[in-house]
Every structure is written in structure tokens, then in C-alpha cells.
Design a protein around this motif. Structure first.
Motif, PDB file in Angstrom:
ATOM      1  N   GLU A 179       0.899  -2.239  -0.807  1.00 42.18           N
ATOM      2  CA  GLU A 179      -0.311  -3.236  -0.212  1.00 42.18           C
ATOM      3  C   GLU A 179       1.306  -3.454   1.701  1.00 42.18           C
ATOM      4  N   LYS A 180       2.783  -3.268   1.492  1.00 44.58           N
ATOM      5  CA  LYS A 180       2.924  -3.149   2.102  1.00 44.58           C
ATOM      6  C   LYS A 180       2.882  -1.774   3.416  1.00 44.58           C
ATOM      7  N   THR A 181       1.993  -1.121   2.525  1.00 53.54           N
ATOM      8  CA  THR A 181       2.292   0.539   3.359  1.00 53.54           C
ATOM      9  C   THR A 181       1.252   0.210   3.813  1.00 53.54           C
ATOM     10  N   ARG A 182       0.057   0.065   2.970  1.00 53.31           N
ATOM     11  CA  ARG A 182      -1.507  -0.311   4.234  1.00 53.31           C
ATOM     12  C   ARG A 182      -1.055  -0.931   4.653  1.00 53.31           C
ATOM     13  N   ARG A 183      -0.203  -2.621   5.035  1.00 49.96           N
ATOM     14  CA  ARG A 183       0.048  -3.529   6.239  1.00 49.96           C
ATOM     15  C   ARG A 183      -0.085  -2.680   6.840  1.00 49.96           C
ATOM     16  N   PHE A 184       1.265  -1.245   6.996  1.00 53.51           N
ATOM     17  CA  PHE A 184       2.021  -0.724   8.597  1.00 53.51           C
ATOM     18  C   PHE A 184       0.802   0.262   8.824  1.00 53.51           C
ATOM     19  N   ILE A 185       0.134   0.886   7.646  1.00 56.27           N
ATOM     20  CA  ILE A 185      -0.846   2.069   8.101  1.00 56.27           C
ATOM     21  C   ILE A 185      -2.132   1.432   8.923  1.00 56.27           C
ATOM     22  N   ASP A 186      -2.760  -0.281   8.626  1.00 52.46           N
ATOM     23  CA  ASP A 186      -3.268  -0.808   9.570  1.00 52.46           C
ATOM     24  C   ASP A 186      -2.966  -0.877  10.669  1.00 52.46           C
ATOM     25  N   ALA A 187      -1.690  -1.353  10.786  1.00 52.17           N
ATOM     26  CA  ALA A 187      -1.340  -1.271  12.484  1.00 52.17           C
ATOM     27  C   ALA A 187      -0.905  -0.498  13.372  1.00 52.17           C
TER      28      ALA A 187
ATOM     29  N   THR B 155      -2.903   3.136 -10.309  1.00 51.56           N
ATOM     30  CA  THR B 155      -2.704   1.606 -10.366  1.00 51.56           C
ATOM     31  C   THR B 155      -1.840   1.322  -8.756  1.00 51.56           C
ATOM     32  N   GLU B 156      -2.211   0.131  -7.954  1.00 53.14           N
ATOM     33  CA  GLU B 156      -1.532  -0.226  -6.675  1.00 53.14           C
ATOM     34  C   GLU B 156      -0.741  -1.548  -7.000  1.00 53.14           C
ATOM     35  N   ALA B 157       0.545  -0.566  -6.115  1.00 59.69           N
ATOM     36  CA  ALA B 157       2.121  -1.958  -5.937  1.00 59.69           C
ATOM     37  C   ALA B 157       2.294  -2.459  -5.028  1.00 59.69           C
ATOM     38  N   LEU B 158       2.559  -3.569  -5.299  1.00 63.60           N
ATOM     39  CA  LEU B 158       3.390  -3.853  -4.582  1.00 63.60           C
ATOM     40  C   LEU B 158       3.915  -3.068  -2.823  1.00 63.60           C
ATOM     41  N   GLN B 159       4.636  -2.182  -2.986  1.00 62.41           N
ATOM     42  CA  GLN B 159       4.606  -1.295  -1.608  1.00 62.41           C
ATOM     43  C   GLN B 159       3.451  -0.527  -0.967  1.00 62.41           C
TER      44      GLN B 159
END
Length: 140
Positions: A73-81, A67-71
Motif C-alpha cells: 500500500e505504501k508503494t502504491r501511494r508513491f507510484i500513484d503520486a 497477497t498484498e502487505a502494508l508495504q
């Protein structure tokens, strides 16, 4: 021929690994120490270009049960950028246990704790990339 570059994206450091010329195995490359989100994204995109990456592999942190964790989401934001910053395709790879394996490797080699932080993230990135390369070899 494809050239893979992998990143282990953490809050303080980002580990970097590259594939060998034949995409058989991963080589730890460097550890980037984070400065600020926008600057980090630009720096990581520049590293990928410098390494002549045709594919970027980013470790995606998830919980032990997948399952997904807080980290995550942080990593996904970085990957999207990162995707917006570069025209190189970006894929995600499960990074469970890669940092733990890296720590165990460095401890078994007798590396002192103070020095491990300079190498553990690059070695974790190599573990991420090895996992990805093994999957592509098997056609998964």
C-alpha cells in the motif's frame, strides 16, 4: 526506442536501474536516499526524465504467497503520486526476492555490510528491471 528505468521503492532508500540501449539487460544506476514524500516523488520523476525513460518500472512488494502487505500500500501511494508527477507510463513488477538476491550478490563479492546499503537498492532495482525485460521478451 523505449528506455526503461526501474525503481525499488523503500522506506529509507530508492534504488535506480536503467536498461541498456537495446533493452537487453538492466544496469544498476544509483541509490536515492529519501527526504520526504513530496520531495522524493519530484526527485524520482526528475531522475526518470534525466535518464530519458519512456517507461518506468516500479517494484511492487507482496507477500511470499502473492497477497498484498502494508508495504504494498505504501508503494502504491508513491507510484500513484509518481504517475501524477510525470507523463511517463508507470508499470509494476513483482519484486519478491530481488533485495535478497542483491544482498547475496554483494556478500559473494566480499562487500562489507557498511558499504552494501549504498548499492543493494540499485542492484535490487536492476533485478526488478531484468525480470520485467525478460517478461517483455517472452511476450508475457
Amino acid at each position: 526506442m523505449d528506455r526503461y528505468v526501474a525503481f525499488d521503492i523503500g522506506d529509507k532508500r530508492i534504488g535506480v536501474a536503467v536498461s541498456d540501449p537495446f533493452n537487453t539487460y538492466a544496469l544498476p544506476s544509483q541509490t536515492y536516499f529519501r527526504k520526504g514524500f513530496k520531495e522524493d516523488v519530484k526527485a524520482i520523476a526528475a531522475i526518470a526524465k534525466e535518464k530519458c525513460a519512456t517507461v518506468i518500472v516500479c517494484g511492487l512488494p507482496v507477500n511470499f504467497d502473492g497477497t498484498e502487505a502494508l508495504q504494498t500500500e505504501k508503494t502504491r501511494r508513491f507510484i500513484d503520486a509518481l504517475k501524477e508527477e510525470t507523463n511517463i507510463p508507470v508499470v509494476c513488477e513483482d519484486e519478491r526476492f530481488t533485495t535478497q538476491m542483491a544482498h547475496e550478490t554483494l556478500i559473494s563479492e566480499g562487500m562489507r555490510r557498511e558499504k552494501r546499503k549504498n548499492y543493494v537498492d540499485a542492484l535490487a532495482a536492476a533485478n526488478i528491471l531484468d525480470g520485467y525485460l525478460n517478461k517483455t521478451k517472452k511476450g508475457v
